[in-house]
Design a protein around this motif. Structure first.
Motif, PDB file in Angstrom:
ATOM      1  N   SER A 327       0.823  -1.216   0.000  1.00  0.00           N
ATOM      2  CA  SER A 327       0.000   0.000   0.000  1.00  0.00           C
ATOM      3  C   SER A 327       0.855   1.265   0.000  1.00  0.00           C
ATOM      4  O   SER A 327       0.733   2.114   0.877  1.00  0.00           O
ATOM      5  CB  SER A 327      -0.947  -0.016   1.215  1.00  0.00           C
ATOM      6  OG  SER A 327      -1.800   1.110   1.204  1.00  0.00           O
ATOM      7  N   GLU A 328       1.715   1.366  -0.987  1.00  0.00           N
ATOM      8  CA  GLU A 328       2.618   2.522  -1.035  1.00  0.00           C
ATOM      9  C   GLU A 328       1.830   3.823  -1.124  1.00  0.00           C
ATOM     10  O   GLU A 328       0.833   3.914  -1.849  1.00  0.00           O
ATOM     11  CB  GLU A 328       3.561   2.385  -2.238  1.00  0.00           C
ATOM     12  CG  GLU A 328       4.545   3.548  -2.316  1.00  0.00           C
ATOM     13  CD  GLU A 328       5.506   3.449  -3.495  1.00  0.00           C
ATOM     14  OE1 GLU A 328       5.695   2.345  -4.031  1.00  0.00           O
ATOM     15  OE2 GLU A 328       6.064   4.499  -3.865  1.00  0.00           O
ATOM     16  N   THR A 329       2.307   4.808  -0.401  1.00  0.00           N
ATOM     17  CA  THR A 329       1.663   6.120  -0.432  1.00  0.00           C
ATOM     18  C   THR A 329       1.508   6.612  -1.874  1.00  0.00           C
ATOM     19  O   THR A 329       0.454   7.129  -2.255  1.00  0.00           O
ATOM     20  CB  THR A 329       2.493   7.119   0.389  1.00  0.00           C
ATOM     21  OG1 THR A 329       2.556   6.645   1.739  1.00  0.00           O
ATOM     22  CG2 THR A 329       1.880   8.499   0.366  1.00  0.00           C
ATOM     23  N   CYS A 330       2.543   6.432  -2.695  1.00  0.00           N
ATOM     24  CA  CYS A 330       2.474   6.894  -4.089  1.00  0.00           C
ATOM     25  C   CYS A 330       1.404   6.153  -4.890  1.00  0.00           C
ATOM     26  O   CYS A 330       0.821   6.733  -5.812  1.00  0.00           O
ATOM     27  CB  CYS A 330       3.816   6.722  -4.787  1.00  0.00           C
ATOM     28  SG  CYS A 330       5.074   7.872  -4.235  1.00  0.00           S
ATOM     29  N   ALA A 331       1.170   4.878  -4.581  1.00  0.00           N
ATOM     30  CA  ALA A 331       0.126   4.141  -5.286  1.00  0.00           C
ATOM     31  C   ALA A 331      -1.244   4.727  -4.936  1.00  0.00           C
ATOM     32  O   ALA A 331      -2.121   4.839  -5.801  1.00  0.00           O
ATOM     33  CB  ALA A 331       0.187   2.659  -4.954  1.00  0.00           C
ATOM     34  N   TYR A 375       5.182   7.769   6.037  1.00  0.00           N
ATOM     35  CA  TYR A 375       5.090   6.368   5.661  1.00  0.00           C
ATOM     36  C   TYR A 375       5.304   6.240   4.168  1.00  0.00           C
ATOM     37  O   TYR A 375       4.716   6.981   3.376  1.00  0.00           O
ATOM     38  CB  TYR A 375       3.716   5.788   6.017  1.00  0.00           C
ATOM     39  CG  TYR A 375       3.615   5.317   7.433  1.00  0.00           C
ATOM     40  CD1 TYR A 375       4.580   4.469   7.972  1.00  0.00           C
ATOM     41  CD2 TYR A 375       2.556   5.702   8.241  1.00  0.00           C
ATOM     42  CE1 TYR A 375       4.494   4.038   9.279  1.00  0.00           C
ATOM     43  CE2 TYR A 375       2.461   5.270   9.548  1.00  0.00           C
ATOM     44  CZ  TYR A 375       3.436   4.441  10.062  1.00  0.00           C
ATOM     45  OH  TYR A 375       3.342   4.015  11.353  1.00  0.00           O
ATOM     46  N   TYR A 376       6.113   5.272   3.808  1.00  0.00           N
ATOM     47  CA  TYR A 376       6.266   4.877   2.401  1.00  0.00           C
ATOM     48  C   TYR A 376       5.259   3.768   2.136  1.00  0.00           C
ATOM     49  O   TYR A 376       4.399   3.879   1.269  1.00  0.00           O
ATOM     50  CB  TYR A 376       7.701   4.394   2.181  1.00  0.00           C
ATOM     51  CG  TYR A 376       8.083   4.070   0.757  1.00  0.00           C
ATOM     52  CD1 TYR A 376       7.493   3.032   0.050  1.00  0.00           C
ATOM     53  CD2 TYR A 376       9.078   4.799   0.118  1.00  0.00           C
ATOM     54  CE1 TYR A 376       7.864   2.734  -1.245  1.00  0.00           C
ATOM     55  CE2 TYR A 376       9.458   4.504  -1.176  1.00  0.00           C
ATOM     56  CZ  TYR A 376       8.856   3.473  -1.862  1.00  0.00           C
ATOM     57  OH  TYR A 376       9.230   3.182  -3.142  1.00  0.00           O
ATOM     58  N   THR A 377       5.343   2.686   2.931  1.00  0.00           N
ATOM     59  CA  THR A 377       4.317   1.650   2.896  1.00  0.00           C
ATOM     60  C   THR A 377       3.314   1.936   4.011  1.00  0.00           C
ATOM     61  O   THR A 377       3.637   2.602   4.995  1.00  0.00           O
ATOM     62  CB  THR A 377       4.935   0.263   3.119  1.00  0.00           C
ATOM     63  OG1 THR A 377       5.563   0.243   4.403  1.00  0.00           O
ATOM     64  CG2 THR A 377       5.974  -0.031   2.056  1.00  0.00           C
ATOM     65  N   SER A 410      12.787   7.991  -2.047  1.00  0.00           N
ATOM     66  CA  SER A 410      11.903   8.894  -1.294  1.00  0.00           C
ATOM     67  C   SER A 410      10.864   9.558  -2.189  1.00  0.00           C
ATOM     68  O   SER A 410      10.627  10.756  -2.118  1.00  0.00           O
ATOM     69  CB  SER A 410      12.747   9.948  -0.562  1.00  0.00           C
ATOM     70  OG  SER A 410      12.207  10.190   0.710  1.00  0.00           O
ATOM     71  N   CYS A 411      10.205   8.727  -2.968  1.00  0.00           N
ATOM     72  CA  CYS A 411       9.180   9.239  -3.866  1.00  0.00           C
ATOM     73  C   CYS A 411       7.954   9.758  -3.119  1.00  0.00           C
ATOM     74  O   CYS A 411       7.267  10.658  -3.600  1.00  0.00           O
ATOM     75  CB  CYS A 411       8.756   8.139  -4.827  1.00  0.00           C
ATOM     76  SG  CYS A 411       8.513   6.539  -4.033  1.00  0.00           S
ATOM     77  N   CYS A 412       7.663   9.161  -1.941  1.00  0.00           N
ATOM     78  CA  CYS A 412       6.373   9.444  -1.305  1.00  0.00           C
ATOM     79  C   CYS A 412       6.254  10.848  -0.692  1.00  0.00           C
ATOM     80  O   CYS A 412       5.226  11.503  -0.891  1.00  0.00           O
ATOM     81  CB  CYS A 412       6.062   8.374  -0.267  1.00  0.00           C
ATOM     82  SG  CYS A 412       5.985   6.692  -0.945  1.00  0.00           S
ATOM     83  N   PRO A 413       7.259  11.327   0.067  1.00  0.00           N
ATOM     84  CA  PRO A 413       7.066  12.651   0.696  1.00  0.00           C
ATOM     85  C   PRO A 413       6.782  13.765  -0.319  1.00  0.00           C
ATOM     86  O   PRO A 413       5.893  14.596  -0.094  1.00  0.00           O
ATOM     87  CB  PRO A 413       8.396  12.883   1.428  1.00  0.00           C
ATOM     88  CG  PRO A 413       8.907  11.504   1.725  1.00  0.00           C
ATOM     89  CD  PRO A 413       8.499  10.668   0.540  1.00  0.00           C
TER      90      PRO A 413
HETATM   91 ZN    ZN Z   1       6.404   6.394  -3.172  1.00  0.00          ZN
END
Ligand code: ZN
Length: 646
Positions: A327-331, A375-377, A410-413
Motif C-alpha cells: 500500500s505505497e503512499t504513491c500508489a 510512511y512509504y508503505t 523517497s518518492c512518497c514525501p
Molecule cells: Zn512512493
C-alpha cells in the motif's frame, strides 16, 4: 495556451492540475476552490509550514539537489548522490512549490523555486537532454537502460512541475526549459527514433498535460506512441516478469491493474488522458473496467493498492494481507489521480468515493503530525512495536513500523507535498449548468457556468461531524444545478434539507435545480457515526475479523490505547461498538495462548471473562505516540476455537 480566467491575476492563467479537452465535468482551478478550515486546511497548512521545507532540506542534505551543481562543476559521476531517479524528486518538490505559490502567492517560496531553476538550468544540454545520472564520461550512455534508468520518468515529473509553474505563474524560464526537454523526447523517441518506452510510466500523462498546456499536439502524439508501444514486450523480460512494468499486455487489452502498483496507476491515468484527447471511448472504458475490477478485488479498505512487497506490486484477486500490505503512499496518490481523471470523464461519483477513502486513509496517513516523517508503505497490521528511525539518516523504504524522515527511495514525501498543494481542484467541478461538490471541507467554491458565475460557501466539521451546510453566495437569475455527493458508505441514512424540508438522499449525486437566491442554504447530513465493516469472504486474510469505519475514516486499534494487553494481537472484539460524539470504543476480551512447540492443533487458548472497552483512533493518526502495535481488522471473539473463562 491559458484557457480560463484566474481572478487573482490580471493574466488569463487557470491553475488546473488536469485540463482535459472535454468530459462530463470540468475541473476547477485552485483559485476557484479554497479550503479554509478543518481537516484538510490543517493538512495544507502543515504542507506549507513543514512538509515542503522538510523535503527541500533533505534533498539538500542527501545531495540530490547538489547533483545538479556537481554536473555544472564537472564532478559527476564521482560526486553523484542518490538513486538513478533522484532528479524526479527535485521536480516533484518543485511541482509542490509551484502549486503552493499559486495557492498562497508566497514570495519567499517563489524565490526558493527560482533558486532551484537557476541550479538546474545550466545542466540541460544543447539538445534538451537533462539528467544527472547518464550520458557523461564515466556514466552509462543516455537511454542505455530503459528498463531501470528512469530518464523518461524524470522528464515526466519535470513536465508536470512545468505545467504547475506555467498554470500558476506563467511561461517562465523553467517552463521553457521543460519545453526543450519535451521536444528532445519527441525528437529521440518519435517516429523513426528509439522505439521503446520507460520502465516506469509517468511521462505519458505528463506529455499529454504539457500538450494541453501548450496547445501543441506533438506532445500528445508522443504519449500515444509510448502507450501504444507498451505491452508488446518492448522492454524485454526481467526476473519480476514483464507485468512488473505493464509490458505484458497492451493497455487496451488488460483486464485488471497488475504489476508494480505505482507504475500501473500512472500508466492508467495517462491512458485515460489519451482516450479523452483522442476521443477514443474504448480506451477510457477499458481502463475504467480495469480499475473497477481492481477496486473490487485488489484494494485495501483504506483505498491502498499493492499487496506485495516483492515488486511493490498488486497481488492476485482477494490477496490482501493486512500485515504485509505494501500500500505505497504513491500508489494511493496515483489512484487518486486516476480516479479524478475518470470522474471528470464520466461524472460517476463512485470515483469521488474512492478519492475520499484514499485521501483520508492513505494520503493523510503518510505524514506524521509534525510533517517531519512519512510512511512509504502503509501496513494495516503492525505486529511488532518497531523502533524509531534515525532522525538524520535515510531509511530503507519499506520499514513500516514508524514513519521515517527520509528514505533511500523517497518518492512518497514529495508526492504528498504536491498533492496537498493542489488538493482544492479535487474537491469540486462544474458543468455549463451546474456546480458539483465531491469532497467536503469548510471553504468556498466558485465556477463560471454558461450564463454566469455562481459561488457557494461550505461550513462543516466534516468528517468529525456529518453536517455539511452549503450557502449560495453568488447566483444567477436563471436556474442552475447544485449537486452534492452522497458517499456510498452513507447507505440509506443520508438526508438533505432544502427550504426547511428534509428528504432522504440516495447514494450518488443529489441534484438541486432551481433559481437560487444569495443566502439559500442546503444542508447535507451524513451518518458519520462509527459502524462495523465486514470483509468479502473471499479475502482469506480477513476471515473472522471486522473493521470499524467512521464516515470516510478507517479506524484502528493501537496498543497505546489498550493497556490490558501487551500487543493488539491478544485482543478479541465482542461486537459491542459505541460512538460517543466521536469517541469510538469497542468491547474487547484478552486472548491468552500459551507458547507451544508447534503452532497447530492449539488447544490452550483462553479468553478472559472480563471485557474491557478500548478506544479506537483514526488510522491516519496512528503511530504519532511512539512505537506501538496496531490493527485495522479486529478478530471477533466468536471466531476462535477457545475455552472461555465464563
Ligand atoms: Zn512512493
Amino acid at each position: 495556451m491559458p484557457t480560463r480566467t484566474d481572478t487573482t491575476t490580471t493574466t488569463t492563467i487557470a491553475s488546473l492540475p488536469v485540463d482535459p479537452s472535454h468530459g462530463a465535468l470540468r475541473p476547477l482551478a485552485l483559485s476557484q476552490v479554497t479550503i479554509d478550515g478543518g481537516f484538510w486546511a490543517d493538512k495544507q497548512s502543515l504542507n506549507a509550514s513543514a512538509i515542503i521545507a522538510h523535503c527541500e532540506a533533505w534533498m539538500e542534505k542527501v545531495g540530490w539537489i547538489g547533483n545538479f551543481d556537481a554536473a555544472v562543476e564537472g564532478r559527476l559521476p564521482a560526486d553523484r548522490a542518490g538513486r538513478e531517479f533522484s532528479d524526479s524528486d527535485v521536480y516533484k518538490l518543485m511541482e509542490a512549490m509551484a502549486w503552493e505559490i499559486g495557492r498562497t502567492h508566497d514570495d519567499t517560496l517563489d524565490a526558493r523555486f527560482r533558486a532551484l531553476v537557476a541550479r538546474i538550468a545550466p545542466v540541460q544540454e544543447a539538445d534538451g537532454y537533462l539528467n544527472t545520472r547518464f550520458g557523461r564520461d564515466g556514466q552509462q550512455p543516455r537511454y542505455s537502460d530503459l528498463q531501470w534508468g528512469h530518464e523518461l520518468y524524470c522528464y515526466g515529473h519535470l513536465l508536470q512541475a512545468a505545467v504547475a509553474r506555467g498554470r500558476t505563474t506563467g511561461d517562465d524560464e523553467f517552463v521553457q526549459l521543460a519545453r526543450r526537454a519535451a521536444d528532445h523526447v519527441c525528437d529521440v523517441f518519435g517516429v523513426g527514433g528509439i522505439e521503446s518506452v520507460c520502465g516506469h510510466p509517468e511521462v505519458e500523462m505528463a506529455l499529454i498535460e504539457f500538450g494541453r498546456y501548450t496547445g501543441e499536439s506533438r506532445y500528445i502524439d508522443q504519449a500515444r506512441l509510448f502507450i501504444d508501444r507498451r505491452g508488446h514486450g518492448v522492454l524485454g523480460d526481467i526476473e519480476l516478469g514483464s507485468s512488473y512494468y505493464q509490458d505484458d499486455v497492451p493497455v487496451r487489452d488488460a483486464e485488471v491493474l497488475r504489476g508494480h502498483a505505482v507504475r500501473a496507476v500512472y500508466l492508467a491515468a495517462g491512458a485515460v488522458d489519451l482516450g479523452i484527447e483522442d476521443e477514443e471511448d474504448g480506451l477510457v472504458d477499458a481502463v475504467a473496467a480495469q480499475l473497477a475490477r481492481t477496486v473490487a478485488r485488489r484494494t485495501y479498505l483504506t483505498g491502498g493498492m499493492g499487496a506485495h512487497h516483492e515488486g511493490e506490486s498488486f497481488g492476485a484477486d482477494f490477496e490482501l494481507p493486512s500485515d504485509r500490505a505494501y500500500s505505497e503512499t504513491c500508489a494511493g496518490i496515483g489512484s487518486i489521480m486516476l480516479n479524478y481523471r475518470l470522474l471528470l470523464a464520466t461524472g460517476d461519483s463512485t470515483y469521488a468515493d474512492l478519492i475520499e477513502r484514499t485521501l483520508f486513509n492513505v494520503l493523510a496517513t503518510s505524514p506524521a503530525a509534525d510533517g517531519q516523517a512519512f510512511y512509504y508503505t502503509n501496513t494495516l497490521h503492525q505486529r511488532e512495536p518497531g523502533s524509531i528511525p534515525a532522525a538524520d539518516v535515510a531509511s530503507p523504504r519499506a520499514s513500516s513500523s514508524l514513519r521515517a524522515p527520509w528514505f533511500d527511495v523517497s518518492c512518497c514525501p514529495t508526492n504528498v507535498a504536491r498533492t496537498l498543494a493542489s488538493l482544492g481542484s479535487y474537491f469540486a467541478t462544474s458543468t455549463a449548468v451546474g456546480l458539483q461538490l465531491h469532497q467536503y471541507a469548510a471553504g468556498t467554491v466558485s465556477a463560471d457556468l454558461a450564463s454566469g458565475r455562481v459561488a457557494v460557501r461550505t461550513e462543516t466539521n466534516y468528517p468529525d461531524e456529518g453536517v455539511v451546510r452549503v450557502v449560495v453566495t453568488e447566483t444567477l437569475t436563471d436556474e442552475w444545478t447544485l449537486s452534492l455527493r452522497v458517499p456510498h458508505w452513507a447507505g440509506e441514512a443520508a438526508t438533505i434539507t432544502v427550504d426547511g424540508e428534509t428528504h432522504s438522499a440516495a447514494v450518488g449525486m443529489v441534484h438541486i435545480r432551481r433559481p437560487f437566491a444569495v443566502g439559500d442554504e442546503i444542508v447535507l447530513s451524513l451518518p458519520v457515526e462509527a459502524r462495523w465493516t465486514e470483509p468479502d469472504p473471499r479475502i482469506d486474510a480477513l476471515r473472522g475479523q471486522r473493521a470499524v469505519e467512521r464516515g470516510p475514516v478507517v479506524m484502528c486499534l493501537e496498543s497505546t490505547d489498550a493497556g490490558h494487553v501487551s500487543t493488539v494481537d491478544e485482543v478479541r472484539v465482542t461486537g459491542d461498538l459505541r460512538d460517543d460524539d466521536g469517541v469510538v470504543t469497542v468491547g474487547t476480551r484478552r486472548l491468552t495462548v500459551s507458547d507451544d512447540a508447534w503452532p497447530y492443533g492449539v488447544d490452550s487458548a483462553t479468553l478472559d471473562a472480563d471485557t474491557a472497552r478500548v478506544r479506537l483512533l483514526p488510522y491516519h493518526s496512528w503511530a504519532n505516540r511512539g512505537p506501538s502495535t496496531m490493527r485495522v481488522w479486529l478478530p471477533l471473539e466468536s471466531a476462535d476455537s477457545v475455552s472461555t473463562g465464563r
